[in-house]
Scaffold this motif. Sequence first.
Motif, short mmCIF file in Angstrom:
data_model
loop_
_atom_site.label_atom_id
_atom_site.label_comp_id
_atom_site.label_asym_id
_atom_site.label_seq_id
_atom_site.Cartn_x
_atom_site.Cartn_y
_atom_site.Cartn_z
N ARG A 58 69.10 65.02 65.87
CA ARG A 58 69.53 64.51 67.19
C ARG A 58 71.04 64.25 67.20
NH1 ARG A 58 64.62 61.75 66.86
NH2 ARG A 58 65.64 59.86 66.10
N GLU A 59 71.57 63.74 66.08
CA GLU A 59 73.02 63.53 66.01
C GLU A 59 73.77 64.83 66.24
OE1 GLU A 59 74.96 60.73 63.11
OE2 GLU A 59 73.02 60.92 62.11
N ILE A 60 73.24 65.91 65.70
CA ILE A 60 73.91 67.21 65.82
C ILE A 60 73.69 67.81 67.20
CG2 ILE A 60 73.89 69.60 64.96
CD1 ILE A 60 73.21 68.41 62.18
N THR A 61 72.47 67.82 67.67
CA THR A 61 72.18 68.45 68.96
C THR A 61 72.78 67.67 70.13
OG1 THR A 61 70.00 67.37 69.02
CG2 THR A 61 70.10 69.60 68.12
N ASP A 62 72.88 66.36 70.00
CA ASP A 62 73.49 65.57 71.07
C ASP A 62 74.96 65.93 71.27
OD1 ASP A 62 71.15 64.27 71.55
OD2 ASP A 62 71.71 62.38 70.59
N LYS A 63 75.58 66.50 70.23
CA LYS A 63 76.97 66.94 70.33
C LYS A 63 77.10 68.43 70.63
CE LYS A 63 78.67 63.41 67.10
NZ LYS A 63 79.34 63.16 65.78
N GLY A 64 75.95 69.04 70.96
CA GLY A 64 75.97 70.46 71.31
C GLY A 64 75.76 71.40 70.15
N GLY A 65 75.45 70.87 68.97
CA GLY A 65 75.24 71.71 67.80
C GLY A 65 73.82 72.22 67.70
N LYS A 66 73.58 73.05 66.69
CA LYS A 66 72.27 73.63 66.45
C LYS A 66 71.70 73.07 65.15
CE LYS A 66 73.42 78.03 68.68
NZ LYS A 66 73.55 79.50 68.48
N ALA A 67 70.47 72.58 65.22
CA ALA A 67 69.85 72.02 64.02
C ALA A 67 68.35 71.96 64.20
CB ALA A 67 70.39 70.61 63.74
N MET A 68 67.66 71.97 63.08
CA MET A 68 66.21 71.76 63.08
C MET A 68 65.84 70.97 61.82
SD MET A 68 64.61 75.46 61.86
CE MET A 68 63.16 74.77 61.08
N ALA A 69 64.73 70.29 61.88
CA ALA A 69 64.27 69.47 60.76
C ALA A 69 63.19 70.20 59.98
CB ALA A 69 63.74 68.13 61.26
N HIS A 70 63.15 69.92 58.69
CA HIS A 70 62.05 70.41 57.86
C HIS A 70 61.72 69.33 56.84
CE1 HIS A 70 59.72 72.77 54.97
NE2 HIS A 70 59.49 73.60 55.97
N GLY A 71 60.46 68.92 56.81
CA GLY A 71 60.05 67.82 55.95
C GLY A 71 59.47 68.23 54.63
N GLY A 72 59.75 69.45 54.19
CA GLY A 72 59.17 69.95 52.95
C GLY A 72 59.65 69.22 51.71
N ASN A 73 58.79 69.18 50.70
CA ASN A 73 59.09 68.54 49.43
C ASN A 73 59.76 69.56 48.51
OD1 ASN A 73 59.00 67.31 46.88
ND2 ASN A 73 57.06 66.28 47.32
N VAL A 74 60.94 69.25 48.00
CA VAL A 74 61.66 70.21 47.16
C VAL A 74 60.93 70.52 45.86
CG1 VAL A 74 63.95 69.69 48.11
CG2 VAL A 74 63.11 68.42 46.10
N THR A 75 59.99 69.65 45.45
CA THR A 75 59.25 69.92 44.22
C THR A 75 58.08 70.88 44.44
OG1 THR A 75 57.76 68.02 44.45
CG2 THR A 75 59.85 67.65 43.31
N SER A 76 57.93 71.36 45.67
CA SER A 76 56.89 72.35 45.99
C SER A 76 57.57 73.67 46.34
CB SER A 76 56.04 71.87 47.18
OG SER A 76 55.30 72.94 47.73
N PHE A 77 57.35 74.69 45.53
CA PHE A 77 57.93 76.01 45.81
C PHE A 77 57.41 76.55 47.14
CE2 PHE A 77 58.05 80.74 44.78
CZ PHE A 77 59.39 80.87 45.17
N GLU A 78 56.13 76.29 47.43
CA GLU A 78 55.56 76.75 48.69
C GLU A 78 56.26 76.10 49.88
OE1 GLU A 78 53.81 75.68 46.08
OE2 GLU A 78 53.02 77.64 45.44
#
Length: 302
Positions: A58-78
């Motif tokens: 939201r901080e990025i998109t509120d300023k007109g930027g492009k961003a998306m969230a991903h909640g993946g765990n870095v310890t999971s290769f999948e």
Amino acid sequence: MSFDFSGRVAVVTGAGGGLGRCHALALAERGCAVVINDLGGDVRGEGGSESAAQAVVREITDKGGKAMAHGGNVTSFEDMQDMVEKTVSEFGRLDILVNNAGILRDKTFAKMDMADFRTVVDVHLMGSVYATKAALPVMQEQEYGRIIVTTSSSGMYGNFGQSNYGAAKAALSGFMNTMKLETAKFGIKVNALLPVAATRMTESIIPEEMLALLKPELVSPAVLFMADETAPTGEIIAAGAGTFSRSVVVETNSVYLGDAPTPEMIRDSWDKISDMSTATPLNSGSDHTQKVMKAVFEAKQK
């Protein structure tokens, strides 16, 4: 010419707060589309929520930027494969990977639970390995990529109570040193960040009077430097409190002690062996072998 990341796409792991958030915001301010990866756990890596990642989006998109969230765990290769697939699906490419996610479980080694040792290594080392492995095919196909791992002074020099963290961070420097060689032909550059910053991970180990000087946003310019088209490769760049330096592993001249060396000979030659005035950096393991053999051949010719 100012750095411009318009048209570029970055993934920053552990970007829901601290250094990762600052890296993501700095990239977005320069036109980069950014994927904010964060499991949303605490400093020990426990718990989870996408709310932190979504807040940075939201901080990025509120300023007109492009961003998306991903909640993946870095310890999971999948999870990391899913993150890369969704990044490419949303933005069409992946140019920059900033491996930033990390946790702390500090305790002296004698008292440390081995599960805590393994967990810290899994997050820092294997988390970076999995994210890099997932991103690499995309970067190879593009024949372009910038990969940044996050090492630490604990890994370079040691720190009391951080044997697990230091081991993982030192391993990342070794990972970077090989990756720089294997990816060069694909136009991919790999570097390591050595940050000093006041974050929730360091607030308990850095004196309070220093915290105000160690703003995490003062580290991020080094990330942008390593993410740019003009970046070097195979470097460890230390950044903190507005200072920047190059960290290099060096080795003194090889001293030939004959065909039947003894420990006593090493003792008696130690001043010469440890003479740092002769120290030089090496670029690869083969460089080291060549250095050793050069010393042998030169000594035998005398």
